[in-house]
Motif scaffolding. Structure first.
Motif, PDB file in Angstrom:
ATOM      1  N   PRO A  56     -15.013  -2.507   1.011  1.00 32.14           N
ATOM      2  CA  PRO A  56     -16.434  -2.327   0.696  1.00 32.14           C
ATOM      3  C   PRO A  56     -16.946  -3.624   0.112  1.00 32.14           C
ATOM      4  CG  PRO A  56     -15.003  -1.189  -0.862  1.00 32.14           C
ATOM      5  CD  PRO A  56     -14.214  -1.700   0.290  1.00 32.14           C
ATOM      6  N   LYS A  57     -16.454  -4.547  -0.356  1.00 30.70           N
ATOM      7  CA  LYS A  57     -17.013  -5.580  -0.946  1.00 30.70           C
ATOM      8  C   LYS A  57     -17.342  -6.695   0.119  1.00 30.70           C
ATOM      9  CE  LYS A  57     -14.560  -4.988  -5.341  1.00 30.70           C
ATOM     10  NZ  LYS A  57     -13.562  -5.633  -6.415  1.00 30.70           N
ATOM     11  N   ALA A  58     -17.026  -6.659   1.363  1.00 29.61           N
ATOM     12  CA  ALA A  58     -17.120  -7.504   2.279  1.00 29.61           C
ATOM     13  C   ALA A  58     -18.930  -7.848   2.250  1.00 29.61           C
ATOM     14  CB  ALA A  58     -16.636  -6.911   3.813  1.00 29.61           C
ATOM     15  N   ALA A  59     -19.700  -6.730   1.986  1.00 26.81           N
ATOM     16  CA  ALA A  59     -21.235  -7.030   2.158  1.00 26.81           C
ATOM     17  C   ALA A  59     -21.629  -6.481   0.828  1.00 26.81           C
ATOM     18  CB  ALA A  59     -21.734  -6.634   3.628  1.00 26.81           C
ATOM     19  N   ASN A  60     -22.946  -6.983   0.446  1.00 26.07           N
ATOM     20  CA  ASN A  60     -23.380  -6.431  -0.566  1.00 26.07           C
ATOM     21  C   ASN A  60     -24.890  -6.034  -0.035  1.00 26.07           C
ATOM     22  OD1 ASN A  60     -24.369  -5.294  -3.193  1.00 26.07           O
ATOM     23  ND2 ASN A  60     -24.880  -7.505  -3.779  1.00 26.07           N
ATOM     24  N   PHE A  61     -24.960  -4.842   0.697  1.00 29.03           N
ATOM     25  CA  PHE A  61     -26.269  -4.273   1.297  1.00 29.03           C
ATOM     26  C   PHE A  61     -27.148  -3.724   0.055  1.00 29.03           C
ATOM     27  CE2 PHE A  61     -23.318  -3.643   5.013  1.00 29.03           C
ATOM     28  CZ  PHE A  61     -23.630  -4.620   5.837  1.00 29.03           C
ATOM     29  N   PRO A  62     -28.353  -4.233   0.425  1.00 26.71           N
ATOM     30  CA  PRO A  62     -29.419  -3.688  -0.538  1.00 26.71           C
ATOM     31  C   PRO A  62     -29.589  -1.992  -1.139  1.00 26.71           C
ATOM     32  CG  PRO A  62     -30.444  -4.167   1.560  1.00 26.71           C
ATOM     33  CD  PRO A  62     -28.986  -4.409   1.767  1.00 26.71           C
ATOM     34  N   MET A  63     -29.843  -1.795  -2.141  1.00 23.46           N
ATOM     35  CA  MET A  63     -30.222  -0.382  -2.348  1.00 23.46           C
ATOM     36  C   MET A  63     -31.761  -0.205  -2.319  1.00 23.46           C
ATOM     37  SD  MET A  63     -27.639   1.695  -3.779  1.00 23.46           S
ATOM     38  CE  MET A  63     -28.639   2.858  -4.881  1.00 23.46           C
ATOM     39  N   PRO A  64     -32.268   0.839  -1.987  1.00 26.43           N
ATOM     40  CA  PRO A  64     -33.710   1.198  -1.733  1.00 26.43           C
ATOM     41  C   PRO A  64     -34.166   1.171  -3.008  1.00 26.43           C
ATOM     42  CG  PRO A  64     -32.417   3.056  -1.165  1.00 26.43           C
ATOM     43  CD  PRO A  64     -31.557   2.204  -1.420  1.00 26.43           C
ATOM     44  N   GLN A 116     -20.646   2.057   4.493  1.00 21.28           N
ATOM     45  CA  GLN A 116     -20.424   3.554   4.309  1.00 21.28           C
ATOM     46  C   GLN A 116     -20.528   3.571   2.434  1.00 21.28           C
ATOM     47  OE1 GLN A 116     -17.432   6.643   5.444  1.00 21.28           O
ATOM     48  NE2 GLN A 116     -16.238   5.238   3.808  1.00 21.28           N
ATOM     49  N   ALA A 117     -20.062   2.457   1.738  1.00 23.23           N
ATOM     50  CA  ALA A 117     -19.855   2.514   0.491  1.00 23.23           C
ATOM     51  C   ALA A 117     -21.485   2.618  -0.017  1.00 23.23           C
ATOM     52  CB  ALA A 117     -19.386   1.032  -0.111  1.00 23.23           C
ATOM     53  N   ARG A 118     -22.392   1.857   0.540  1.00 24.21           N
ATOM     54  CA  ARG A 118     -23.713   1.776   0.227  1.00 24.21           C
ATOM     55  C   ARG A 118     -24.538   3.136   0.561  1.00 24.21           C
ATOM     56  NH1 ARG A 118     -25.085  -0.581  -3.616  1.00 24.21           N
ATOM     57  NH2 ARG A 118     -24.875  -2.580  -3.222  1.00 24.21           N
ATOM     58  N   ALA A 119     -24.161   3.482   1.551  1.00 21.15           N
ATOM     59  CA  ALA A 119     -24.819   4.811   2.103  1.00 21.15           C
ATOM     60  C   ALA A 119     -24.503   5.934   1.330  1.00 21.15           C
ATOM     61  CB  ALA A 119     -24.056   5.238   3.646  1.00 21.15           C
ATOM     62  N   VAL A 120     -23.243   5.985   0.627  1.00 22.41           N
ATOM     63  CA  VAL A 120     -22.912   7.049  -0.199  1.00 22.41           C
ATOM     64  C   VAL A 120     -23.579   6.776  -1.653  1.00 22.41           C
ATOM     65  CG1 VAL A 120     -20.836   7.745  -1.783  1.00 22.41           C
ATOM     66  CG2 VAL A 120     -20.699   7.580   0.829  1.00 22.41           C
ATOM     67  N   LYS A 121     -23.742   5.541  -2.177  1.00 19.72           N
ATOM     68  CA  LYS A 121     -24.176   5.159  -3.551  1.00 19.72           C
ATOM     69  C   LYS A 121     -25.710   5.677  -3.516  1.00 19.72           C
ATOM     70  CE  LYS A 121     -24.562   1.655  -7.090  1.00 19.72           C
ATOM     71  NZ  LYS A 121     -24.042   0.134  -7.369  1.00 19.72           N
ATOM     72  N   ILE A 122     -26.288   5.422  -2.222  1.00 24.66           N
ATOM     73  CA  ILE A 122     -27.703   5.921  -2.092  1.00 24.66           C
ATOM     74  C   ILE A 122     -27.971   7.542  -2.339  1.00 24.66           C
ATOM     75  CG2 ILE A 122     -29.387   6.111  -0.495  1.00 24.66           C
ATOM     76  CD1 ILE A 122     -28.970   3.304   0.840  1.00 24.66           C
ATOM     77  N   LEU A 123     -27.036   8.294  -1.815  1.00 24.95           N
ATOM     78  CA  LEU A 123     -27.111   9.433  -1.989  1.00 24.95           C
ATOM     79  C   LEU A 123     -26.686   9.869  -3.493  1.00 24.95           C
ATOM     80  CD1 LEU A 123     -25.133  11.447   0.847  1.00 24.95           C
ATOM     81  CD2 LEU A 123     -27.661  11.747   0.296  1.00 24.95           C
ATOM     82  N   LEU A 124     -25.754   9.108  -4.017  1.00 25.29           N
ATOM     83  CA  LEU A 124     -25.154   9.815  -5.368  1.00 25.29           C
ATOM     84  C   LEU A 124     -26.217   9.449  -6.548  1.00 25.29           C
ATOM     85  CD1 LEU A 124     -21.364   8.465  -5.505  1.00 25.29           C
ATOM     86  CD2 LEU A 124     -22.463  10.803  -5.054  1.00 25.29           C
ATOM     87  N   ARG A 125     -27.050   8.259  -6.409  1.00 27.01           N
ATOM     88  CA  ARG A 125     -27.830   7.908  -7.925  1.00 27.01           C
ATOM     89  C   ARG A 125     -29.072   9.050  -7.800  1.00 27.01           C
ATOM     90  NH1 ARG A 125     -31.382   2.715  -7.030  1.00 27.01           N
ATOM     91  NH2 ARG A 125     -32.356   4.011  -5.219  1.00 27.01           N
TER      92      ARG A 125
END
Length: 338
Positions: A191-199, A243-252
């Motif tokens: 999941p550290k392969a990219a640091n996609f942005p949080m909205p 997937q890591a960023r997609a899940v974090k977007i939901l959890l926040r």
């Protein structure tokens, strides 16, 4: 009470017999994935035609597996909304006709409330609790007050998470259905392969909302901008980082809603509720009681429709045969009730 449930909102033809809201006597699901796989998405006309072919044999199979005759059924429940219009019409029309011809009580139910109810098939869950509805068409964080009453706290302001999974999978030709494929690939990626942005959602009153259009754009059109050069750009790494960023977007917003409402029980539903990382990350929060349906009840099924329908019919509710299918659901706006 034995309820026959019928579900045909998208690309699964499903029928089930459920007794007293949670005793599953049968649960038959015929999936159309092989017919849509070549298109990397559901083709509405193909879906509705397959429902027309399959609905009668699937209902007969559900009754046979439950070892009951139609005479022993106490009521019929069917999905009335939301979904693909052609698909909905097949199941709803069949259910109405069957109820009318057999003299059985009929109820049309909301597919999204069905997904929320799915966990109740296996667990005794007291109200109220926080509901997390995540699928290809919806993302809803809500306070659930009873089986048919929710208060929407947050929703998507653009794309739903399941849609983002499907679009990313389609763009990179990873396979179909996108959610399951990405979940599987991500297990062998970093999941550290990219640091996609949080909205960043600035507007007041949107604290519990989510957005996926920015993430989808970043992964598809701007991946080089966010990629960690120390990692090879493999399908596994792309899947894991997305997937890591997609899940974090939901959890926040979900965790914020738990803190602000004081509700410590979270019940998830919908296709994305099957995601292994979402389950894993929520399980890390020991202060919360997180309840997920079994994987077979995350995707579309008729057991959740029959189970929910039982509560309406027990209460004495009936749906007139003049009811029409609806592709969308009004009332799933903030501070709304449905």
């Amino acid at each position: 009470m034995k309820i026959l449930g019928i579900e045909s909102s998208c690309d699964e033809t499903a029928a089930a017999v459920v007794e007293d809201g949670n005793k599953i006597l049968s649960n038959i699901v015929a999936t159309q994935i092989p017919f849509h796989k070549m298109y990397n998405g559901v083709v509405p006309e193909i879906a509705s035609r397959k429902h027309t072919e399959w609905i009668l044999p699937i209902v007969k199979q559900a009754l046979a597996e439950a070892d009951v005759s139609l005479d022993q059924i106490d009521g019929i429940a069917a999905t009335g909304r939301p979904g693909l219009m052609g698909s909905l019409l097949v199941g709803l029309t069949f259910a109405k006709t069957l109820a009318w011809s057999s003299g059985k009580p009929f109820i049309a139910v909301n597919h999204m409330l069905g997904h929320l109810y799915a966990s109740h098939l296996e667990h005794d869950i007291p109200y109220p609790y926080l509901g997390l509805l995540v699928s290809g068409g919806h993302s809803i964080i809500c306070k659930v007050n009873n089986f048919d009453g929710i208060e929407v706290l947050g929703t998507t302001i653009d794309d739903a998470p399941g849609e983002a999974f499907d679009k990313v999978a389609k763009f990179y030709n990873l396979g179909y259905p996108g959610g399951a494929v990405i979940d599987k690939l991500a297990k062998n990626g970093n999941p550290k392969a990219a640091n996609f942005p949080m909205p960043i959602i600035h507007k007041e009153g949107h604290k519990y909302d989510v957005s996926y259009s920015g993430l989808k754009t970043a992964v598809i059109n701007q991946i080089d901008q966010f990629w960690n050069k120390d990692f090879e750009k493999t399908p596994e790494n792309i899947a894991a980082a997305f997937q890591a960023r997609a899940v974090k977007i939901l959890l926040r917003p979900l965790l914020d809603a738990s803190i602000d409402t004081g509700l410590k029980t979270i019940v998830a539903g919908g296709g994305v509720a099957a995601n292994s990382l979402l389950r894993e990350k929520l399980a890390e929060h020991k202060e919360l009681k997180c309840i997920f349906p079994s994987l077979k009840f995350c995707t579309d099924n008729a057991a959740m429709i029959a189970g929910l329908g039982y509560h309406y019919l027990k209460r004495g509710d009936r749906t007139p045969f003049t009811v029409e299918a609806s592709a969308r659901v009004e009332g799933f706006s903030k501070k709304g009730r449905h």
